[in-house]
Design a protein around this motif. Structure first.
Motif, PDB file in Angstrom:
ATOM      1  N   THR A 122      34.753  45.355  41.563  1.00  0.00           N
ATOM      2  CA  THR A 122      35.214  44.108  42.096  1.00  0.00           C
ATOM      3  C   THR A 122      35.270  43.944  43.584  1.00  0.00           C
ATOM      4  OG1 THR A 122      37.430  44.711  41.367  1.00  0.00           O
ATOM      5  CG2 THR A 122      36.255  43.710  39.885  1.00  0.00           C
ATOM      6  N   GLU A 123      35.819  45.197  44.096  1.00  0.00           N
ATOM      7  CA  GLU A 123      35.912  45.512  45.443  1.00  0.00           C
ATOM      8  C   GLU A 123      34.614  45.113  46.073  1.00  0.00           C
ATOM      9  OE1 GLU A 123      38.475  45.287  47.276  1.00  0.00           O
ATOM     10  OE2 GLU A 123      39.850  45.100  45.767  1.00  0.00           O
TER      11      GLU A 123
ATOM     12  N   LYS B 126      37.116  40.917  35.459  1.00  0.00           N
ATOM     13  CA  LYS B 126      38.462  40.802  35.515  1.00  0.00           C
ATOM     14  C   LYS B 126      39.213  40.321  34.124  1.00  0.00           C
ATOM     15  CE  LYS B 126      38.889  40.414  40.484  1.00  0.00           C
ATOM     16  NZ  LYS B 126      39.354  39.396  41.714  1.00  0.00           N
TER      17      LYS B 126
ATOM     18  N   SER C 268      37.191  48.481  39.204  1.00  0.00           N
ATOM     19  CA  SER C 268      38.224  48.192  40.391  1.00  0.00           C
ATOM     20  C   SER C 268      37.326  48.205  41.497  1.00  0.00           C
ATOM     21  CB  SER C 268      39.284  49.039  40.686  1.00  0.00           C
ATOM     22  OG  SER C 268      40.075  48.396  41.640  1.00  0.00           O
TER      23      SER C 268
END
Length: 399
Positions: free
Chosen positions: A345-346, A318, A342
């Motif tokens: 990270t999820e 991030k 993304s």
């Protein structure tokens, strides 16, 4: 003469062709039957259990001693076994209770509606009975649209409508409504009891065991997907047939088909490679540890270490994304790489939630703790996906 011979030859060819098609169909059915039996031998046992239960309740109709007591209502016991018998004990018990309660309530209301309408005139009685059937059918059918009602009581609502309609409507032509309701209820109870006894005493199948294995298998598959996806995405592994099969099997879990099919240039991927690989490696290891823990009912302290490392890598990714990695790159060219970052990270967030849920499960179920030095490897050969049981209609609700 030659024309007749030609016609005979043509007919014989058609007969042979059709016989060949029939033979191929029979062979195909046999091969499919062997595959299903080999995949899960419990299917064969289940078939024999249903046959045994149907044969037992059929005695109510075959022997005069039972038939004198139940009469033609004995067929309701046979029908009950056929429609109630499910693959697992829990599903069978739930369906049997649903049918018994629905029959009791439907019969009681049907008898009450008939009794109340019988005090009126003939024409008014028809109107009242017809109106009661209409109202009950409308209300019960609408209740089937409620999610909780549909999940747990859908079958019971259907039996309730059927029983109420049969008792209330049949009572208009037959004065012995009580005998009809009592006979049907008793035979259904006999059928339910016979079904539950056979299902629970003869090689019982518990849905909890399948849920246990399926949960561990699904978590393990997520870890395998991450491992293979990371190697293929960053082109560290050849996209061979085995890896392609694994990607196709687990791709739906993360909905990453569009991302994989539209990979970005290597220079874009290289800038986020290190934290992404760390996320993939640590998340995959954590999921494998969790899967093994559920499978063996043990607690491995190393899973928390993997989760912490995955969270650290996600934080690094991030921070890296906020620094502006591609100032001169085309926006459309970097979108897939950003999407992958993304998603990863999820994945970490989901892994953390899974770890917390498994920790609560381990505490409640009192999983055994294993030494940190003991490392258990988890492979596809050791953990195989639980085969689906088609037609079993098992509903497992976790609240």
């Amino acid at each position: 003469m030659e024309t007749r011979n030609h016609e005979k030859v043509t007919v014989m060819k058609q007969i042979k062709s059709r016989l060949g098609n029939i033979g191929n169909a029979i062979t195909g059915v046999g091969a499919e039957a062997r595959r299903l039996a080999k995949e899960d031998s419990r299917r064969i046992v289940h078939a024999f259990k249903v046959g045994l239960a149907v044969a037992l309740v059929s005695l109510l109709y075959f022997f005069d001693f039972f038939f004198d007591g139940f009469g033609v209502n004995a067929m309701w016991a046979v029908m009950t076994v056929v429609v109630v018998f499910e693959f697992s004990v829990g599903a069978t018990l739930g369906k049997g209770v649903n049918r018994a309660i629905a029959t009791l309530l439907g019969g009681a209301l049907g008898f009450a509606a008939h009794d109340a309408a019988s005090y009126t005139g003939d024409k008014v009685q028809v109107i009242l009975l017809g109106l009661s059937v209409f109202v009950i059918a409308v209300v019960a059918t609408f209740c089937r649209f409620f999610p909780k009602m549909r999940t747990r009581y859908d079958y019971g609502l259907l039996i309730f409508i059927l029983t109420f309609s049969l008792i209330s409507v049949s009572g208009y032509r037959n004065d012995e409504v009580w005998d009809m309701a009592y006979g049907r209820l008793t035979t259904i109870l006999v059928g339910c009891c016979a079904t539950v006894l056979v299902c629970s005493l003869v090689r019982p199948v518990w849905a909890g065991e399948d849920l246990h294995k399926l949960t561990a298998s699904n978590i393990q598959q997520l870890g395998t997907f991450l491992e293979v996806f990371g190697g293929v995405y960053f082109q560290e592994e050849a996209k061979d047939d085995k890896n392609q099969v694994l990607l196709n099997d687990y791709k739906s879990v993360l909905n990453s088909k569009g991302v994989e099919d539209s990979l970005t240039p290597l220079q874009h991927r290289a800038k986020i490679k290190e934290p992404c690989k760390m996320i993939i490696s640590e998340s995959s290891s954590a999921l494998r540890e969790l899967a093994m823990g559920i499978q063996t009912m043990t607690c491995s302290p190393s899973r928390d270490v993997h989760v912490v490392n995955a969270k650290s890598a996600a934080a690094k990714l991030k921070a890296l994304m906020k620094t502006g990695l591609w100032p001169d790159a085309d926006f459309l060219g970097i979108v897939p790489a950003v999407a992958v970052a993304s998603l990863l990270t999820e994945v970490v967030l989901c892994t953390v939630k899974i770890n917390e849920a498994v920790a609560k499960l381990a505490s409640s179920a009192r999983f055994k703790k294993v030494d940190r030095g003991i490392k258990k490897e988890l492979s596809l050969d050791k953990m195989q996906r639980t085969p689906s049981i088609e037609g079993s209609h098992i509903n497992i609700v976790v609240e």
